[in-house]
Design a protein around this motif. Structure first.
Motif, PDB file in Angstrom:
ATOM      1  N   TYR A 196      69.389  81.978  31.032  1.00  0.00           N
ATOM      2  CA  TYR A 196      68.752  81.690  29.747  1.00  0.00           C
ATOM      3  C   TYR A 196      68.984  80.207  29.484  1.00  0.00           C
ATOM      4  CZ  TYR A 196      68.460  86.701  29.173  1.00  0.00           C
ATOM      5  OH  TYR A 196      68.162  88.028  29.352  1.00  0.00           O
ATOM      6  N   VAL A 197      67.923  79.508  29.074  1.00  0.00           N
ATOM      7  CA  VAL A 197      68.005  78.059  28.885  1.00  0.00           C
ATOM      8  C   VAL A 197      67.562  77.668  27.486  1.00  0.00           C
ATOM      9  CG1 VAL A 197      67.625  77.618  31.348  1.00  0.00           C
ATOM     10  CG2 VAL A 197      65.685  77.621  29.774  1.00  0.00           C
ATOM     11  N   GLU A 198      67.926  76.452  27.119  1.00  0.00           N
ATOM     12  CA  GLU A 198      67.442  75.864  25.867  1.00  0.00           C
ATOM     13  C   GLU A 198      66.025  75.371  26.123  1.00  0.00           C
ATOM     14  OE1 GLU A 198      67.360  74.770  21.938  1.00  0.00           O
ATOM     15  OE2 GLU A 198      68.864  75.971  22.973  1.00  0.00           O
ATOM     16  N   PRO A 199      65.054  75.901  25.398  1.00  0.00           N
ATOM     17  CA  PRO A 199      63.665  75.500  25.648  1.00  0.00           C
ATOM     18  C   PRO A 199      63.392  74.080  25.151  1.00  0.00           C
ATOM     19  CG  PRO A 199      63.783  77.046  23.819  1.00  0.00           C
ATOM     20  CD  PRO A 199      65.169  76.927  24.370  1.00  0.00           C
ATOM     21  N   PRO A 200      62.395  73.431  25.737  1.00  0.00           N
ATOM     22  CA  PRO A 200      61.994  72.113  25.235  1.00  0.00           C
ATOM     23  C   PRO A 200      61.292  72.268  23.889  1.00  0.00           C
ATOM     24  CG  PRO A 200      60.531  72.829  26.998  1.00  0.00           C
ATOM     25  CD  PRO A 200      61.622  73.849  26.904  1.00  0.00           C
TER      26      PRO A 200
ATOM     27  N   SER B 220      55.125  71.388  21.123  1.00  0.00           N
ATOM     28  CA  SER B 220      54.204  70.486  20.434  1.00  0.00           C
ATOM     29  C   SER B 220      53.541  71.255  19.294  1.00  0.00           C
ATOM     30  CB  SER B 220      53.133  69.983  21.402  1.00  0.00           C
ATOM     31  OG  SER B 220      52.302  71.065  21.802  1.00  0.00           O
ATOM     32  N   SER B 221      52.941  70.546  18.372  1.00  0.00           N
ATOM     33  CA  SER B 221      52.244  71.215  17.268  1.00  0.00           C
ATOM     34  C   SER B 221      51.052  72.009  17.800  1.00  0.00           C
ATOM     35  CB  SER B 221      51.795  70.208  16.209  1.00  0.00           C
ATOM     36  OG  SER B 221      50.954  69.239  16.786  1.00  0.00           O
ATOM     37  N   GLY B 222      50.411  71.511  18.863  1.00  0.00           N
ATOM     38  CA  GLY B 222      49.292  72.230  19.472  1.00  0.00           C
ATOM     39  C   GLY B 222      49.741  73.555  20.074  1.00  0.00           C
ATOM     40  N   LEU B 223      50.898  73.556  20.695  1.00  0.00           N
ATOM     41  CA  LEU B 223      51.426  74.791  21.276  1.00  0.00           C
ATOM     42  C   LEU B 223      51.777  75.790  20.174  1.00  0.00           C
ATOM     43  CD1 LEU B 223      52.320  76.420  23.738  1.00  0.00           C
ATOM     44  CD2 LEU B 223      54.493  75.189  23.682  1.00  0.00           C
ATOM     45  N   LEU B 224      52.372  75.311  19.112  1.00  0.00           N
ATOM     46  CA  LEU B 224      52.703  76.199  17.990  1.00  0.00           C
ATOM     47  C   LEU B 224      51.435  76.766  17.363  1.00  0.00           C
ATOM     48  CD1 LEU B 224      55.648  74.271  16.302  1.00  0.00           C
ATOM     49  CD2 LEU B 224      55.766  76.295  17.775  1.00  0.00           C
ATOM     50  N   ASN B 225      50.398  75.955  17.249  1.00  0.00           N
ATOM     51  CA  ASN B 225      49.119  76.456  16.732  1.00  0.00           C
ATOM     52  C   ASN B 225      48.549  77.535  17.642  1.00  0.00           C
ATOM     53  OD1 ASN B 225      49.073  74.860  14.435  1.00  0.00           O
ATOM     54  ND2 ASN B 225      47.937  73.204  15.431  1.00  0.00           N
ATOM     55  N   ALA B 226      48.653  77.317  18.949  1.00  0.00           N
ATOM     56  CA  ALA B 226      48.114  78.281  19.917  1.00  0.00           C
ATOM     57  C   ALA B 226      48.884  79.602  19.894  1.00  0.00           C
ATOM     58  CB  ALA B 226      48.143  77.690  21.317  1.00  0.00           C
ATOM     59  N   THR B 227      50.218  79.534  19.716  1.00  0.00           N
ATOM     60  CA  THR B 227      51.021  80.764  19.712  1.00  0.00           C
ATOM     61  C   THR B 227      51.070  81.412  18.337  1.00  0.00           C
ATOM     62  OG1 THR B 227      53.114  79.601  19.264  1.00  0.00           O
ATOM     63  CG2 THR B 227      52.487  79.919  21.594  1.00  0.00           C
ATOM     64  N   GLY B 228      50.766  80.647  17.296  1.00  0.00           N
ATOM     65  CA  GLY B 228      50.841  81.183  15.942  1.00  0.00           C
ATOM     66  C   GLY B 228      52.264  81.382  15.454  1.00  0.00           C
ATOM     67  N   GLU B 229      53.193  80.660  16.068  1.00  0.00           N
ATOM     68  CA  GLU B 229      54.605  80.788  15.699  1.00  0.00           C
ATOM     69  C   GLU B 229      55.089  79.531  14.979  1.00  0.00           C
ATOM     70  OE1 GLU B 229      56.702  83.147  19.299  1.00  0.00           O
ATOM     71  OE2 GLU B 229      55.651  81.325  19.902  1.00  0.00           O
ATOM     72  N   THR B 230      56.151  79.702  14.225  1.00  0.00           N
ATOM     73  CA  THR B 230      56.847  78.539  13.698  1.00  0.00           C
ATOM     74  C   THR B 230      57.707  77.982  14.828  1.00  0.00           C
ATOM     75  OG1 THR B 230      58.811  79.762  13.006  1.00  0.00           O
ATOM     76  CG2 THR B 230      57.002  79.606  11.402  1.00  0.00           C
ATOM     77  N   ARG B 231      58.232  76.783  14.625  1.00  0.00           N
ATOM     78  CA  ARG B 231      59.124  76.203  15.621  1.00  0.00           C
ATOM     79  C   ARG B 231      60.314  77.115  15.868  1.00  0.00           C
ATOM     80  NH1 ARG B 231      63.882  74.260  15.891  1.00  0.00           N
ATOM     81  NH2 ARG B 231      64.469  72.718  17.433  1.00  0.00           N
ATOM     82  N   GLU B 232      60.890  77.646  14.807  1.00  0.00           N
ATOM     83  CA  GLU B 232      62.071  78.502  14.921  1.00  0.00           C
ATOM     84  C   GLU B 232      61.747  79.792  15.683  1.00  0.00           C
ATOM     85  OE1 GLU B 232      61.027  77.035  12.028  1.00  0.00           O
ATOM     86  OE2 GLU B 232      62.554  75.461  12.124  1.00  0.00           O
ATOM     87  N   GLU B 233      60.599  80.397  15.389  1.00  0.00           N
ATOM     88  CA  GLU B 233      60.201  81.619  16.092  1.00  0.00           C
ATOM     89  C   GLU B 233      59.994  81.341  17.579  1.00  0.00           C
ATOM     90  OE1 GLU B 233      57.758  83.918  12.518  1.00  0.00           O
ATOM     91  OE2 GLU B 233      56.714  82.456  13.797  1.00  0.00           O
ATOM     92  N   PHE B 234      59.322  80.239  17.865  1.00  0.00           N
ATOM     93  CA  PHE B 234      59.061  79.848  19.253  1.00  0.00           C
ATOM     94  C   PHE B 234      60.370  79.639  20.013  1.00  0.00           C
ATOM     95  CE2 PHE B 234      58.514  76.612  22.506  1.00  0.00           C
ATOM     96  CZ  PHE B 234      57.426  77.082  23.220  1.00  0.00           C
ATOM     97  N   MET B 235      61.270  78.840  19.448  1.00  0.00           N
ATOM     98  CA  MET B 235      62.548  78.536  20.104  1.00  0.00           C
ATOM     99  C   MET B 235      63.382  79.804  20.295  1.00  0.00           C
ATOM    100  SD  MET B 235      62.463  75.275  20.761  1.00  0.00           S
ATOM    101  CE  MET B 235      64.096  74.575  20.911  1.00  0.00           C
ATOM    102  N   ASP B 236      63.409  80.656  19.288  1.00  0.00           N
ATOM    103  CA  ASP B 236      64.177  81.901  19.382  1.00  0.00           C
ATOM    104  C   ASP B 236      63.629  82.805  20.489  1.00  0.00           C
ATOM    105  OD1 ASP B 236      66.254  83.693  18.347  1.00  0.00           O
ATOM    106  OD2 ASP B 236      64.562  84.940  17.708  1.00  0.00           O
ATOM    107  N   ARG B 237      62.310  82.916  20.555  1.00  0.00           N
ATOM    108  CA  ARG B 237      61.689  83.765  21.583  1.00  0.00           C
ATOM    109  C   ARG B 237      62.022  83.259  22.980  1.00  0.00           C
ATOM    110  NH1 ARG B 237      56.992  83.155  24.255  1.00  0.00           N
ATOM    111  NH2 ARG B 237      56.163  81.657  22.762  1.00  0.00           N
TER     112      ARG B 237
END
Length: 143
Positions: free
Chosen positions: A59-63, A66-83
């Motif tokens: 398990y690694v710390e994700p990079p 970008s705002s474009g990636l968050l828009n595409a996934t529909g997640e907040t930064r925190e949700e993305f990082m946690d996932r």
């Protein structure tokens, strides 16, 4: 005529169920080696056993996304990082044949989403857990 039976094993079939003491020693070897050679490249390891197999995940710390990636996934930064922090990176699968210095190795291929037989750097199909970790750890260095 000699009727002595010769036992042979293939690197991608069979194996011996991994005894508890071998599991314990193997986990310790992998953990110590990973910390000494790859410390800081992973948050934690998950080393698990099932029958003849030893699976190694990291398990690694994700990079930062970008705002474009968050828009595409529909997640907040925190949700993305946690996932992503909870998503394992499959490094390799070891197959036990009764010799703690000669494991079979399968490398996880993300293109096929399965473990595929892999040779050690020596050119053979059998090797130690430390060398197997080195091969799987290429995913820890990937950007």
């Amino acid at each position: 005529m000699n009727s002595k039976k010769v036992w042979m094993h293939a690197p991608d079939a069979g194996g011996i169920k991994i005894p508890p003491l071998v599991r314990s020693r193997t986990t310790e070897r992998i953990t110590q080696y990973a910390e000494a050679h790859y410390g800081g490249q992973f948050l934690r390891l998950d080393i698990r056993y099932r029958g003849v197999f030893c699976y190694i995940d990291a398990y690694v710390e994700p990079p930062e996304p970008s705002s474009g990636l968050l828009n595409a996934t529909g997640e907040t930064r925190e949700e993305f990082m946690d996932r992503l922090r909870k998503t394992p990176i499959h490094l390799c699968r070891l197959r036990y044949f009764g010799d703690e210095e000669a494991w079979g190795l399968a490398f996880y291929t993300y293109s096929n989403e399965r473990y595929e037989l892999c040779m050690y750097r020596s050119g053979g199909f059998w090797g130690p857990v430390e060398e197997a970790f080195d091969i799987g750890a290429m995913y820890l260095n990937a950007d």
